[in-house]
Scaffold this active site. Structure first.
Site, mmCIF file in Angstrom:
data_model
loop_
_atom_site.group_PDB
_atom_site.id
_atom_site.type_symbol
_atom_site.label_atom_id
_atom_site.label_comp_id
_atom_site.label_asym_id
_atom_site.label_seq_id
_atom_site.Cartn_x
_atom_site.Cartn_y
_atom_site.Cartn_z
ATOM 1 N N ILE A 16 0.807 -1.269 0.095
ATOM 2 C CA ILE A 16 0.109 -0.171 0.040
ATOM 3 C C ILE A 16 0.971 1.269 -0.161
ATOM 4 C CG2 ILE A 16 -1.932 1.166 0.809
ATOM 5 C CD1 ILE A 16 -2.102 -0.463 3.204
ATOM 6 N N SER A 17 0.642 2.234 -0.888
ATOM 7 C CA SER A 17 1.467 3.189 -0.744
ATOM 8 C C SER A 17 1.545 3.895 0.484
ATOM 9 C CB SER A 17 0.982 4.290 -1.900
ATOM 10 O OG SER A 17 0.866 3.806 -3.151
#
Ligand code: SAH
Length: 218
Positions: free
Chosen positions: A61-62
């Site tokens: 996930i960024s």
């Protein structure tokens, strides 16, 4: 037990508001979605830090700021139909679910798609629909979309995504090389597509017919 609620508020303040995230609806969505629920238990401690997080199968996930920047670039008001390519953990989809009417999300890895579907239902995000497939081809059935967000890095802007964009709709996508990309926003104006650059970024590869053709190293 950690106080995740206050960690989340801190994240919104110091990582988003302190930078250039100014849309109040976007800030509100980030304070409502419990990011620690989207990672495995052993990574929860660091769920609100200013970094990307591993979600298994070599995917991430960024960092919260990047998720927020891409979300803000979609300029959502609340009633839109949005397509996400790269469901991953479902975190970005949950943020979108707070900000748009309907969210459609495609993930190529069945394990991740299944897990995030279960997670989103458990957390009460009812307006998200997930399917397994190659998102570079879009999801024609529910098109056109007012917003399309691609959360993996591509070597090109996939043509089917442009075709599935509504007039006035925005596509946000990282485009460039295997390791570094430029975050682009493409706005459809009739038959024209206007491109803007929103800065450099680094994403795992978008693998599919209109993206990278083979597995490349993450
Ligand atoms: N948005 C996610 C993070 C995505 S990481 C989150 O909030 O957690 C990028 C994801 O894109 C990975 O899960 C990867 O499997 C997926 N992906 C890569 N190529 C894809 C494609 N062609 N179609 C759909 N998903 C793809």
């Amino acid at each position: 037990m950690k106080d995740y609620v206050s960690e989340c508020q801190q994240m919104v303040k110091t990582q988003l508001e302190a930078r250039d995230i100014i849309d109040p609806r976007v800030l509100e969505a980030f304070s409502r979605v419990p990011r620690h629920e989207f990672v495995s238990i052993n990574l929860r401690e660091g769920a609100y830090v200013d970094y990307p997080l591993s979600i298994g199968e070599g995917q991430t996930i960024s960092q919260p700021y990047m998720v927020a920047l891409m979300t803000q670039a979609l300029q959502l008001k609340g009633t839109e139909r949005v397509l996400e390519v790269g469901t991953g953990s479902g975190y970005q989809a949950a943020i979108l679910a707070c900000l748009a009417g309907e969210v459609y999300s495609i993930e190529r890895l069945p394990g991740l798609a299944e897990e995030s579907e279960t997670r989103l239902v458990r957390l009460g995000f009812g307006n998200v629909r997930i399917k397994v497939g190659d998102g570079t081809k879009g999801w024609e059935e529910f098109s056109p979309y007012d917003g399309i967000i691609v959360t993996a890095g591509s070597n090109q802007v996939p043509e089917p995504l442009l075709q599935q964009l509504n007039d006035g709709g925005r596509l946000v996508i990282p485009v460039g090389g295997e390791f570094l990309q430029d975050l682009k926003r493409v706005t459809r104006k009739g038959d024209k597509f206007v491109q803007e650059s929103l800065g450099g970024c680094r994403f795992v590869p978008l693998i599919g017919e209109y993206g990278w053709r083979e597995e490349v190293k993450n």
